[in-house]
Design a protein around this motif. Structure first.
Motif, PDB file in Angstrom:
ATOM      1  N   ALA A  58      70.463 -27.973 -84.956  1.00 32.06           N
ATOM      2  CA  ALA A  58      71.786 -27.965 -84.315  1.00 32.06           C
ATOM      3  C   ALA A  58      72.064 -26.698 -83.502  1.00 32.06           C
ATOM      4  CB  ALA A  58      72.893 -28.188 -85.343  1.00 32.06           C
ATOM      5  N   SER A  59      71.019 -26.086 -82.976  1.00 29.81           N
ATOM      6  CA  SER A  59      71.223 -24.850 -82.214  1.00 29.81           C
ATOM      7  C   SER A  59      70.658 -24.967 -80.802  1.00 29.81           C
ATOM      8  CB  SER A  59      70.544 -23.677 -82.928  1.00 29.81           C
ATOM      9  OG  SER A  59      70.677 -22.500 -82.159  1.00 29.81           O
ATOM     10  N   SER A  60      71.389 -24.354 -79.879  1.00 29.95           N
ATOM     11  CA  SER A  60      70.921 -24.229 -78.499  1.00 29.95           C
ATOM     12  C   SER A  60      71.037 -22.773 -78.060  1.00 29.95           C
ATOM     13  CB  SER A  60      71.726 -25.145 -77.569  1.00 29.95           C
ATOM     14  OG  SER A  60      73.099 -24.830 -77.647  1.00 29.95           O
ATOM     15  N   ASN A  61      70.846 -21.887 -79.030  1.00 28.85           N
ATOM     16  CA  ASN A  61      70.987 -20.458 -78.797  1.00 28.85           C
ATOM     17  C   ASN A  61      69.605 -19.793 -78.829  1.00 28.85           C
ATOM     18  OD1 ASN A  61      71.387 -17.681 -79.018  1.00 28.85           O
ATOM     19  ND2 ASN A  61      73.224 -17.907 -80.272  1.00 28.85           N
ATOM     20  N   PRO A  62      69.121 -19.306 -77.683  1.00 26.74           N
ATOM     21  CA  PRO A  62      67.779 -18.720 -77.646  1.00 26.74           C
ATOM     22  C   PRO A  62      67.613 -17.489 -78.541  1.00 26.74           C
ATOM     23  CG  PRO A  62      68.944 -18.265 -75.607  1.00 26.74           C
ATOM     24  CD  PRO A  62      69.799 -19.222 -76.386  1.00 26.74           C
ATOM     25  N   ASP A  67      67.011 -26.500 -81.652  1.00 27.60           N
ATOM     26  CA  ASP A  67      66.477 -27.790 -82.084  1.00 27.60           C
ATOM     27  C   ASP A  67      66.009 -28.474 -80.807  1.00 27.60           C
ATOM     28  OD1 ASP A  67      68.762 -28.870 -80.875  1.00 27.60           O
ATOM     29  OD2 ASP A  67      69.578 -29.720 -82.713  1.00 27.60           O
ATOM     30  N   CYS A  68      65.411 -29.667 -80.917  1.00 24.93           N
ATOM     31  CA  CYS A  68      64.783 -30.267 -79.730  1.00 24.93           C
ATOM     32  C   CYS A  68      65.771 -30.527 -78.598  1.00 24.93           C
ATOM     33  CB  CYS A  68      64.020 -31.539 -80.105  1.00 24.93           C
ATOM     34  SG  CYS A  68      65.060 -32.895 -80.681  1.00 24.93           S
ATOM     35  N   SER A  69      66.917 -31.117 -78.909  1.00 27.78           N
ATOM     36  CA  SER A  69      67.877 -31.421 -77.843  1.00 27.78           C
ATOM     37  C   SER A  69      68.575 -30.159 -77.351  1.00 27.78           C
ATOM     38  CB  SER A  69      68.902 -32.452 -78.322  1.00 27.78           C
ATOM     39  OG  SER A  69      69.575 -31.982 -79.480  1.00 27.78           O
ATOM     40  N   GLY A  70      68.749 -29.191 -78.233  1.00 26.15           N
ATOM     41  CA  GLY A  70      69.324 -27.907 -77.823  1.00 26.15           C
ATOM     42  C   GLY A  70      68.432 -27.209 -76.824  1.00 26.15           C
ATOM     43  N   PHE A  71      67.123 -27.292 -77.055  1.00 26.59           N
ATOM     44  CA  PHE A  71      66.160 -26.686 -76.147  1.00 26.59           C
ATOM     45  C   PHE A  71      66.185 -27.382 -74.789  1.00 26.59           C
ATOM     46  CE2 PHE A  71      61.734 -26.552 -74.468  1.00 26.59           C
ATOM     47  CZ  PHE A  71      61.709 -25.206 -74.134  1.00 26.59           C
ATOM     48  N   VAL A  72      66.103 -28.707 -74.784  1.00 27.67           N
ATOM     49  CA  VAL A  72      66.093 -29.469 -73.527  1.00 27.67           C
ATOM     50  C   VAL A  72      67.377 -29.225 -72.743  1.00 27.67           C
ATOM     51  CG1 VAL A  72      66.101 -31.797 -72.527  1.00 27.67           C
ATOM     52  CG2 VAL A  72      64.463 -31.221 -74.331  1.00 27.67           C
ATOM     53  N   ARG A  85      73.711 -33.133 -75.478  1.00 28.16           N
ATOM     54  CA  ARG A  85      73.350 -32.087 -76.439  1.00 28.16           C
ATOM     55  C   ARG A  85      72.663 -32.678 -77.674  1.00 28.16           C
ATOM     56  NH1 ARG A  85      71.465 -29.974 -79.525  1.00 28.16           N
ATOM     57  NH2 ARG A  85      71.887 -28.076 -80.657  1.00 28.16           N
ATOM     58  N   SER A  86      72.834 -33.958 -77.879  1.00 27.14           N
ATOM     59  CA  SER A  86      72.232 -34.615 -79.031  1.00 27.14           C
ATOM     60  C   SER A  86      71.131 -35.567 -78.566  1.00 27.14           C
ATOM     61  CB  SER A  86      73.315 -35.394 -79.784  1.00 27.14           C
ATOM     62  OG  SER A  86      72.725 -36.207 -80.764  1.00 27.14           O
ATOM     63  N   MET A 131      49.784 -40.926 -70.698  1.00 32.85           N
ATOM     64  CA  MET A 131      49.931 -40.807 -72.154  1.00 32.85           C
ATOM     65  C   MET A 131      49.084 -39.657 -72.725  1.00 32.85           C
ATOM     66  SD  MET A 131      52.329 -42.816 -72.999  1.00 32.85           S
ATOM     67  CE  MET A 131      52.271 -42.904 -74.783  1.00 32.85           C
ATOM     68  N   GLN A 132      48.388 -38.922 -71.882  1.00 33.87           N
ATOM     69  CA  GLN A 132      47.674 -37.713 -72.306  1.00 33.87           C
ATOM     70  C   GLN A 132      48.419 -36.446 -71.838  1.00 33.87           C
ATOM     71  OE1 GLN A 132      45.609 -40.355 -70.818  1.00 33.87           O
ATOM     72  NE2 GLN A 132      45.508 -40.979 -72.960  1.00 33.87           N
ATOM     73  N   SER A 133      49.656 -36.612 -71.424  1.00 33.11           N
ATOM     74  CA  SER A 133      50.455 -35.477 -70.956  1.00 33.11           C
ATOM     75  C   SER A 133      50.684 -34.481 -72.082  1.00 33.11           C
ATOM     76  CB  SER A 133      51.809 -35.963 -70.435  1.00 33.11           C
ATOM     77  OG  SER A 133      51.652 -36.783 -69.307  1.00 33.11           O
ATOM     78  N   LYS A 134      51.023 -33.253 -71.698  1.00 34.64           N
ATOM     79  CA  LYS A 134      51.426 -32.240 -72.673  1.00 34.64           C
ATOM     80  C   LYS A 134      52.906 -31.966 -72.460  1.00 34.64           C
ATOM     81  CE  LYS A 134      46.982 -30.112 -73.381  1.00 34.64           C
ATOM     82  NZ  LYS A 134      46.186 -28.904 -73.315  1.00 34.64           N
ATOM     83  N   PHE A 135      53.587 -31.632 -73.546  1.00 31.42           N
ATOM     84  CA  PHE A 135      55.022 -31.382 -73.441  1.00 31.42           C
ATOM     85  C   PHE A 135      55.420 -30.168 -74.250  1.00 31.42           C
ATOM     86  CE2 PHE A 135      54.441 -34.220 -77.011  1.00 31.42           C
ATOM     87  CZ  PHE A 135      55.424 -33.904 -77.933  1.00 31.42           C
ATOM     88  N   ILE A 136      56.490 -29.514 -73.770  1.00 36.66           N
ATOM     89  CA  ILE A 136      57.051 -28.358 -74.447  1.00 36.66           C
ATOM     90  C   ILE A 136      58.308 -28.825 -75.173  1.00 36.66           C
ATOM     91  CG2 ILE A 136      58.269 -27.588 -72.350  1.00 36.66           C
ATOM     92  CD1 ILE A 136      57.728 -24.668 -73.321  1.00 36.66           C
ATOM     93  N   HIS A 137      58.445 -28.379 -76.419  1.00 39.15           N
ATOM     94  CA  HIS A 137      59.561 -28.852 -77.241  1.00 39.15           C
ATOM     95  C   HIS A 137      59.801 -27.895 -78.403  1.00 39.15           C
ATOM     96  CE1 HIS A 137      56.850 -30.762 -80.440  1.00 39.15           C
ATOM     97  NE2 HIS A 137      56.023 -30.298 -79.524  1.00 39.15           N
ATOM     98  N   ALA A 138      60.980 -28.005 -78.994  1.00 40.28           N
ATOM     99  CA  ALA A 138      61.294 -27.260 -80.215  1.00 40.28           C
ATOM    100  C   ALA A 138      60.907 -28.168 -81.376  1.00 40.28           C
ATOM    101  CB  ALA A 138      62.777 -26.900 -80.260  1.00 40.28           C
TER     102      ALA A 138
END
Length: 169
Positions: A58-62, A67-72, A85-86, A131-138
């Motif tokens: 539940a955080s979007s504070n660097p 969390d994943c949606s906070g990061f995006v 945000r969710s 489908m072999q892509s790479k992704f950045i995520h929390a």
């Protein structure tokens, strides 16, 4: 005599308060809307600044974590885009892309870990290759931080819901 003098002074004062101004030429400025497209690579460069930032629900504070949606939402807000945000807000967002149409900066949407009726995770494609892509995520998994993962791992392939483009008009 006094009243004439008073009237004269009053008229001098009144007239001296008015000045003739030169008429300034009018400058017409056209308000042209410039349509700028967000550079997809700059989104990834910006997102990669946060690699290693801890996972925090539940955080979007660097400074504290994401969390994943906070990061995006945090990454895209830096480019003037307001996204949900969710993660549940992505279920009906955008049109699903075919794997051959995936691009850097597109958002991957995943079902929940245990429940395939809800959206449970998000990431941003940083290397597009279907489908072999790479992704950045929390990641709330083993990494417990912002990390880069391959989409073709079993864990993510079986949870894959869709990929959406939020940048193209």
């Amino acid at each position: 005599m006094r009243s004439r003098l008073l009237l004269f002074l009053l008229s001098v004062i009144l007239l001296s308060s008015f000045t003739l101004k030169k008429r300034e030429p009018q400058i017409v400025v056209q308000n042209i809307k410039i349509d700028t497209e967000i550079n997809r690579d700059s989104i990834i460069v910006y997102a990669k600044k946060y690699l290693g930032t801890p996972y925090l629900y539940a955080s979007s504070n660097p400074k504290k974590g994401f969390d994943c949606s906070g990061f995006v939402s945090y990454v895209f807000s830096n480019f003037g885009l307001t996204l949900p945000r969710s993660s549940s807000g992505y279920k009906n967002l955008g049109k699903a892309l075919k794997p051959e149409d995936f691009k850097v900066g597109d958002i991957l949407v995943f079902y929940g870990y245990k429940d395939r009726t809800i959206v449970g995770h998000l990431g941003i494609i940083c290397e597009a290759n279907g489908m072999q892509s790479k992704f950045i995520h929390a990641s709330s998994g083993k990494a417990q931080q912002v990390t880069i993962t391959s989409l073709d791992t079993e864990h993510y392939t079986k949870r894959f819901y869709k990929c959406i483009d939020v940048l193209s008009k």
